[in-house]
Design an enzyme around this catalytic site. Structure first.
Site, short mmCIF file in Angstrom:
data_model
loop_
_atom_site.label_atom_id
_atom_site.label_comp_id
_atom_site.label_asym_id
_atom_site.label_seq_id
_atom_site.Cartn_x
_atom_site.Cartn_y
_atom_site.Cartn_z
N ASN A 96 0.88 -1.17 0.00
CA ASN A 96 0.00 0.00 0.00
C ASN A 96 0.92 1.21 0.00
OD1 ASN A 96 -1.76 2.07 0.54
ND2 ASN A 96 -2.28 1.40 2.61
N LYS A 122 0.24 4.23 -0.31
CA LYS A 122 -0.36 5.45 0.24
C LYS A 122 -0.04 6.63 -0.70
CE LYS A 122 -0.21 3.34 4.74
NZ LYS A 122 -0.20 3.48 6.19
N GLY A 142 2.17 2.31 10.76
CA GLY A 142 3.12 3.41 10.62
C GLY A 142 3.75 3.84 11.93
#
Ligand code: PGA
Length: 248
Positions: A9, A11, A170
């Site tokens: 991912n 982002k 994260g």
């Protein structure tokens, strides 16, 4: 046996030049290993050009719940299909918390993705406050049930679930393999109560600070079937090592 699947991912990261470098490192290193990268919308054409014919599939990170119409700024599932996507992430915790996506909206996105022939990667997971107050299973059930109510349990045969504890995303704080396994087993059990065969085949990824150094022990858990990887998916060596750990 269920296959394991690792998806990146990205982002809101990348540029044409950075993506080209990352993808050209991933392609040879992952030859023969099935993996997915979920890239920002503007780079779908680049992913399609670079990855067609490779073992790496690509997808998006969000999709509109509507098929077409006056929805300024939105992107439909059929548009994703036009660019060769096979996967789309729905209900990522950043979408839920930063953009106010409700369980109902996420379920509609899931339905729209499947209706177009895309495989949704449905993200579920609890916040730190929810874990600390002991409602992890209730939260995950609520998120999962919204989709099962909207689309039926059989729809999960054509979906992937990503369990991502919000407190591990994260932050560098990974759920321990035991913590993750417990929630994965809970999710599979909840699906199995409705349809054992769908549950047995269901790919449940773990996400939240997965890196090369912790991938092997996570992937060794019986109900962890791969990973949804954020930060480490932007670093070729890290992502390759995670995909290889899952493929073992
Ligand atoms: P992370 O993100 O690996 O950077 O923690 C995972 C995700 O949000 O999908």
């Amino acid at each position: 046996m269920r296959k394991k699947l690792v998806a990146g991912n990205w982002k809101m990261h990348g540029s044409l030049a950075e993506n080209a470098a990352l993808l050209s490192a991933l392609k040879p290193a992952l030859a023969g290993i099935e993996a997915v990268v979920c890239v920002p919308f503007p780079y779908l054409a680049q992913a399609q050009a670079e990855l067609t014919g490779s073992s790496i599939a690509w997808g998006a990170q969000n999709v509109c719940e509507e098929a077409k119409g006056a929805f300024t700024g939105e992107v439909s599932a059929s548009m994703l299909l036009d660019f060769g996507c096979t996967y789309v992430i729905v209900g990522h915790s950043e979408r839920r918390s930063l953009y106010g996506e409700s369980d109902t909206l996420v379920a509609r996105k899931y339905v729209a993705a499947q209706a177009a022939g895309l495989t949704p990667i449905l993200c579920v997971g609890e916040s730190l406050a929810e874990r600390e107050s002991g409602v992890t299973e209730a939260v995950v059930s609520r998120q999962l049930d919204a989709v099962i109510d909207a689309a039926g349990v059989a729809s999960l045969a054509k979906a992937v679930i990503a369990y991502e504890p919000v407190w591990a995303i994260g932050t560098g704080k990974t759920a321990s393999p035991e913590q993750a396994q417990a929630v994965h087993a809970f999710i599979r059990g909840r699906v199995a109560a409705l349809d054992a065969s769908v549950a047995g085949q269901l790919v449940i990824q773990y996400g939240g600070s997965v890196k090369a150094a912790n991938a092997a022990e996570l992937m060794a858990q019986p109900d962890i079937d791969g990973g949804l990887i954020g930060g480490a998916s932007l670093v070729a060596d890290e992502f390759v090592a995670i995909c290889r750990a899952a493929a073992k």
